[in-house]
Design a protein around this motif. Structure first.
Motif, PDB file in Angstrom:
ATOM      1  N   LYS A  12     -23.226 -66.059   7.623  1.00  0.00           N
ATOM      2  CA  LYS A  12     -22.841 -67.277   6.892  1.00  0.00           C
ATOM      3  C   LYS A  12     -23.951 -68.311   6.977  1.00  0.00           C
ATOM      4  CE  LYS A  12     -20.352 -70.198   4.611  1.00  0.00           C
ATOM      5  NZ  LYS A  12     -19.951 -69.964   3.229  1.00  0.00           N
ATOM      6  N   GLY A  52     -10.430 -65.560   6.093  1.00  0.00           N
ATOM      7  CA  GLY A  52     -10.659 -65.819   4.674  1.00  0.00           C
ATOM      8  C   GLY A  52     -10.704 -67.297   4.331  1.00  0.00           C
ATOM      9  N   LEU A  53     -10.909 -68.150   5.339  1.00  0.00           N
ATOM     10  CA  LEU A  53     -10.972 -69.599   5.071  1.00  0.00           C
ATOM     11  C   LEU A  53     -12.355 -69.996   4.573  1.00  0.00           C
ATOM     12  CD1 LEU A  53      -9.071 -70.951   8.217  1.00  0.00           C
ATOM     13  CD2 LEU A  53      -8.241 -70.957   5.869  1.00  0.00           C
ATOM     14  N   ILE A  54     -13.336 -69.188   4.957  1.00  0.00           N
ATOM     15  CA  ILE A  54     -14.721 -69.436   4.548  1.00  0.00           C
ATOM     16  C   ILE A  54     -15.230 -68.146   3.911  1.00  0.00           C
ATOM     17  CG2 ILE A  54     -17.059 -69.722   5.464  1.00  0.00           C
ATOM     18  CD1 ILE A  54     -16.075 -71.610   7.490  1.00  0.00           C
ATOM     19  N   ARG A  55     -15.976 -68.308   2.831  1.00  0.00           N
ATOM     20  CA  ARG A  55     -16.544 -67.111   2.185  1.00  0.00           C
ATOM     21  C   ARG A  55     -17.834 -66.730   2.879  1.00  0.00           C
ATOM     22  NH1 ARG A  55     -14.466 -67.091  -3.250  1.00  0.00           N
ATOM     23  NH2 ARG A  55     -16.282 -66.032  -4.083  1.00  0.00           N
TER      24      ARG A  55
ATOM     25  N   LEU B  98      -3.723 -72.351   4.616  1.00  0.00           N
ATOM     26  CA  LEU B  98      -4.400 -71.262   3.913  1.00  0.00           C
ATOM     27  C   LEU B  98      -4.681 -70.052   4.811  1.00  0.00           C
ATOM     28  CD1 LEU B  98      -6.735 -73.449   1.683  1.00  0.00           C
ATOM     29  CD2 LEU B  98      -4.640 -72.304   1.004  1.00  0.00           C
ATOM     30  N   SER B  99      -4.291 -70.152   6.102  1.00  0.00           N
ATOM     31  CA  SER B  99      -4.336 -68.963   6.965  1.00  0.00           C
ATOM     32  C   SER B  99      -3.032 -68.185   6.856  1.00  0.00           C
ATOM     33  CB  SER B  99      -4.507 -69.354   8.432  1.00  0.00           C
ATOM     34  OG  SER B  99      -5.650 -70.092   8.604  1.00  0.00           O
ATOM     35  N   HIS B 104      -4.173 -69.174  -3.070  1.00  0.00           N
ATOM     36  CA  HIS B 104      -4.769 -70.491  -3.312  1.00  0.00           C
ATOM     37  C   HIS B 104      -4.249 -71.074  -4.636  1.00  0.00           C
ATOM     38  CE1 HIS B 104      -7.463 -69.123  -0.203  1.00  0.00           C
ATOM     39  NE2 HIS B 104      -8.087 -70.282  -0.164  1.00  0.00           N
ATOM     40  N   ARG B 244     -12.738 -71.532  -4.258  1.00  0.00           N
ATOM     41  CA  ARG B 244     -14.066 -71.248  -3.697  1.00  0.00           C
ATOM     42  C   ARG B 244     -14.416 -72.152  -2.516  1.00  0.00           C
ATOM     43  NH1 ARG B 244     -17.378 -68.085  -6.603  1.00  0.00           N
ATOM     44  NH2 ARG B 244     -19.200 -69.012  -5.607  1.00  0.00           N
ATOM     45  N   LYS B 245     -13.652 -73.206  -2.354  1.00  0.00           N
ATOM     46  CA  LYS B 245     -13.986 -74.208  -1.320  1.00  0.00           C
ATOM     47  C   LYS B 245     -13.839 -73.618   0.078  1.00  0.00           C
ATOM     48  CE  LYS B 245     -12.641 -78.955  -0.236  1.00  0.00           C
ATOM     49  NZ  LYS B 245     -11.680 -80.008  -0.540  1.00  0.00           N
ATOM     50  N   ASP B 246     -14.857 -73.830   0.912  1.00  0.00           N
ATOM     51  CA  ASP B 246     -14.763 -73.415   2.308  1.00  0.00           C
ATOM     52  C   ASP B 246     -13.840 -74.375   3.054  1.00  0.00           C
ATOM     53  OD1 ASP B 246     -16.412 -71.244   2.097  1.00  0.00           O
ATOM     54  OD2 ASP B 246     -18.215 -72.283   2.782  1.00  0.00           O
ATOM     55  N   VAL B 247     -12.925 -73.826   3.828  1.00  0.00           N
ATOM     56  CA  VAL B 247     -12.016 -74.667   4.621  1.00  0.00           C
ATOM     57  C   VAL B 247     -12.644 -74.852   5.998  1.00  0.00           C
ATOM     58  CG1 VAL B 247      -9.671 -74.951   5.503  1.00  0.00           C
ATOM     59  CG2 VAL B 247     -10.065 -73.743   3.345  1.00  0.00           C
TER      60      VAL B 247
END
Lengths: 301, 248
Positions: A12, A52-55, B98-99, B104, B244-247
């Motif tokens: 990442k 899956g919170l961050i791509r 979102l976990s 989404h 697409r937003k990173d959490v």
């Protein structure tokens, strides 16, 4: 061995900053995997990618043999998690907070009572969460993660902000989960001593790189012993060792030697040559020292 | 996860929340303002009214144009959406939410629909407040329910675009003040656009509601087309960005 979590070259980048660098994590089924690393090492970013919170920038995450990209919902139905500080709706009570998670999971209402009892929050279930102490909020986060009887529990620094008795309680709780409920646990921390007391497997990450991965016993094997010697005059003793070809390392006070040289023999030779030996002992590296050595090497590199 | 469940959860999260107070205070304020206006100026308004206008029509126009309900409604809607998202942003609940096994898209659309429902409640309460003023003032004509319900319905159609845009803004900005400030700026700009460049108002969503007062609105169809197009564009773009937003 069956791995519940497997990552392949997981990477990442945030702009130019490489937060996680080609990490190949392997979390075996039914154990407690301690994910260790100093603050800012990339633990939370990795965990967020697992959920899956961050791509990911590159690489792949597989949980239960499924890809988080393609089968996110299937995976998350079987996973309970708490990422970093606990999340909560402060104006709602503990019960109401759990009710939100319960409705999403479609779990039975009795589940709320069960998890509240596990984390010992039953007495304060009707109190608004903003009035909770940090430790209570942390326990509520764990209760949320346990709701719906997950097969995999991912806890990111769950003992942060807890007092010593709270830490012991959470530790005992986590240790029970694989045995009593068959839950696999991935738990991150920056404190090795904490992991030592509960983890069966360990992964050490620093600056985004996974530097060690194996069982706790594998890590303990790195605890190699050394002879720790205090003798005077220190400079002359060191010159003597150099002269007779004995390898050593040193710090300001001690000289360290390989135990295979035989402490009794070294002791005798030093005395026979007129040096004063104040102390000589076998010293094992603590796990903390190994941890610092592993992560320190990377920082120097 | 069903959309209905997610919408119900949104309402559940707002339990004891500020949004309900907001939904009560604003229409209470407009009702009080209209009551004072008609207590003082009713005779004058009747004298200067266009032929054929009833007391109910005058009340509606006073509310929409003089009090500026049509002008400020987009800003109120911006505040509703900011409050809906603030409940997630304040304790970074997104990472928890979102976990969980939710899509989404479902979360995004449920926020939008909840915001729209709350906007409908706001519009309806304002309308009911006007009816109350009419009753208290003892208007000689019977209440014109059809024209008042048409007024409320048209407002709801005209706010579709602004609701979708503010759903996007509120999901994008972590700081809830930013979308509120944008809403306020939109209201200021809309007053300039409406009076200086009326042609451009058809393309400026903050001006749509003001342009449709329930009585004089020849441009309704054109505005509805713009509102629906902007609604679709904003929903699709906002959902794409949200997914697409990173959490963090």
């Amino acid at each position: 061995m069956t791995y519940i979590i497997e990552t392949t070259n997981l990477t990442k980048k945030f702009g130019k900053f490489l937060a996680v660098n080609q990490v190949n994590l392997q979390v075996p089924k039914g154990g407690i995997y301690g994910f260790l690393g100093p603050n800012g090492a990339g633990k939370s970013t990795t965990i967020r990618m697992l959920l899956g919170l961050i791509r990911e920038t590159k690489g792949e995450v597989r949980v239960f043999g499924q890809s988080i990209k393609k089968d996110r919902l299937d995976i998350l139905r079987r996973v309970g998690s708490m990422v970093e500080s606990p999340s909560y709706y402060g104006h709602l009570t503990a019960f109401e907070n759990l009710e939100i998670t319960r409705r999403i999971l479609g779990a039975d209402k009795s589940e709320i009572i069960r998890v509240l009892e596990i984390v010992k929050l039953t007495d304060v279930k009707n109190k608004v969460v903003k009035k909770f102490s940090l430790g209570m909020k942390q326990r509520l986060g764990i209760a949320q993660a346990l709701l719906g009887k997950p097969e995999l529990l991912i806890l990111d620094e769950p003992t942060n902000g807890l007092d010593p008795s709270g830490i012991i309680e959470i530790r005992e709780l986590i240790k029970r989960l694989p045995k009593e409920f068959g839950i696999t646990v991935l738990i991150s921390s920056h404190i090795l001593s904490e992991m030592e007391l509960m983890a069966t497997h360990v992964g050490i990450i620093s600056r985004g790189k996974l530097l060690f991965q194996g069982t706790m016993d594998d890590l303990r094997k790195k605890q190699k012993a050394q002879i720790q010697l205090e003798a005077e005059p220190k400079n002359e003793v060191e010159s003597y060792f150099t002269e007779i070809g004995i390898p050593f390392t040193n710090d300001r006070r001690f000289i360290y030697l390989d135990p295979s040289l035989g402490p009794a023999k070294i002791n005798r030779e030093l005395i026979m040559n007129g040096y004063d030996v104040h102390q000589m002992m076998m010293k094992e590296h603590s796990l903390e020292e190994i941890f610092l050595e592993i992560t320190g090497k990377e920082e120097i590199a | 996860m069903k959309l209905v469940t997610l919408i119900r959860l949104e309402f559940f999260k707002q339990k004891k929340g500020w949004v309900w107070l907001f939904l009560l205070v604003i229409p209470a304020g407009t009702t009080l303002a209209m009551f004072l206006d008609f207590s003082i100026r009713y005779d004058y308004l009747l004298k200067t009214a266009r032929p054929g206008y009833s007391s109910w029509d005058l009340l509606l126009l006073e509310n929409h144009r003089v009090l500026g309900w049509g002008m400020f409604l987009p800003m109120f809607i911006g505040i509703i959406f900011a409050l809906l998202y603030q409940v997630e942003d304040s304790q970074n609940n997104w990472k928890q939410m979102l976990s969980l096994p939710v899509r989404h898209e479902g979360v995004y659309v449920s926020k939008f629909l909840t915001g729209l429902l709350l906007s409908a409640i706001l519009i309806l309460l304002n309308m009911l407040g006007l009816v109350l003023v009419g009753y208290v003032m003892d208007f000689p004509e019977t209440v014109e329910w059809s024209s008042y319900l048409t007024y409320a319905g048209k407002q709801l159609l005209m706010v579709l675009a602004i609701a979708a845009i503010h759903n996007w803004f509120s999901s994008f900005f972590k700081n809830m003040i930013i979308p509120i400030v944008i809403g306020f700026a939109g209201v200021i700009l809309s007053s300039i656009v409406i009076f200086q460049f009326p042609e451009g108002a058809k393309f400026f969503p903050y001006a749509f509601v003001f342009m449709v007062d329930g009585l004089v609105n020849q441009e309704f169809k054109e505005l509805l087309t713009s509102s629906v197009i902007l609604l679709l564009v904003s929903i699709i773009a906002g959902m794409w960005q949200f997914k697409r937003k990173d959490v963090l």
